[in-house]
Design an enzyme around this catalytic site. Sequence first.
Site, PDB file in Angstrom:
ATOM      1  N   ASP A 106       0.693  -1.128   0.034  1.00 11.39           N
ATOM      2  CA  ASP A 106      -0.030   0.027  -0.041  1.00 11.39           C
ATOM      3  C   ASP A 106       0.692   1.090  -0.102  1.00 11.39           C
ATOM      4  OD1 ASP A 106      -2.196  -1.503   0.024  1.00 11.39           O
ATOM      5  OD2 ASP A 106      -2.471  -1.511   2.364  1.00 11.39           O
ATOM      6  N   TYR A 153       7.054  -9.693   6.916  1.00 11.26           N
ATOM      7  CA  TYR A 153       6.823  -8.247   7.137  1.00 11.26           C
ATOM      8  C   TYR A 153       7.467  -7.871   8.448  1.00 11.26           C
ATOM      9  CZ  TYR A 153       3.765  -7.422   3.116  1.00 11.26           C
ATOM     10  OH  TYR A 153       3.268  -6.950   1.741  1.00 11.26           O
TER      11      TYR A 153
END
EC number: 5.4.99.12
Length: 288
Positions: free
Chosen positions: A59, A134
Site C-alpha cells: 500500500d 513483514y
Amino acid sequence: MTDQATRFRLDIAYQGTDFAGWARQPDLRTVQGTLEEALATIFRCSGEPPSLTVAGRTDAGVHATGQVAHVDLSPEQVALLRRPHGKREPQLAHDALKRRVNGVLGPVPDVLVSRATEAPAGFDARFSALWRRYEYRVADRIALRDPLQRHRTAWVPNTLDVDAMDRGAHGMLGLHDFASYCKAREGATTIRTLQAFSWRRDAEGVLLGEVAADAFCHSMVRALVGACVEVGEGKLRPGDLVTLRDERQRTSAFKVMPARGLTLREVGYPVDAELGRRAEQTRGLRTL
C-alpha cells in the site's frame, strides 16, 4: 508468457514514503509505474512497456527491502540487453537489466533493483511464493524516538507491554479466516495461514513486530499490529485477538496502524523443481 519470452526475477527495494503504493495508477507515482517507465525508456517502447508481476502489492507508504517481481522480455529485448554498450564487452542479460534500470532511476533513487536473475522454469513471483515476511516498527514512550527513522516507524504515546503483545500474536498462528483483520474485497478470500507472528524490543527500545504468512489480504498486517497495540496498552487482553478473529467481521476494537511503520522484508520460494507446482496450488481458492 509466450514460448519465446525469457522471464527475469527482480529483487527490489524501495522507500514507500513518496509512492502511492506498488500498483500502477493513472496520474499517481507508484513503484510499479516508476519501474515500468524505466523499462519503457530502456526498450524505447512506444506502447505498453513490459509488465511487472509482483509478490506483494504494498500500500501507499509501505516500504520494502525484499520485494520480488518478474518480467517477461522478448528475444529482441534480451538481445538489446546483451549488446555491447560503449567499450563494454557483451553483457549477461540479467546483469545489464539491473544496471540499466538503476541507471534510469538515477544516482539517489527511492526505488532500485538490488538483484536481477534469469528465472528458473515455473517461477511466478506472485503464485510461486511460499510466504511473505513483514516487519513493523513502533516507538512507544520508553523507546528512543529517532527523527531519522520517522519515515519507517510509528509512534504511540503510551508504554506498551511487549510480552502481552507477543502472547496475543502467538495465539493467532495457523490457518484461519482473517476477515476481522482485512479490508473486504469482492470475490477475494480472507483465509490465510499465519506462519509467524512475534514481538520484541531492539537495542533502542523500539518494538519490532515480525509477521509471516502464505499471503496477506488488504491492510491485514497493519490491522493485526493495531490489535496488538491495543493489547500492549491494556485495552484488550491477549486472548481477545483470537475472539475478534473468530467473529469474522471488521470491528472498531482496534485501529489500523499507519503504513510508514511497515516494511516487506522477504519473500520465500520453494526449490526450483517445486516452483510450478506451488504456483498451480496457490491459484486455487483457499478453504478452511
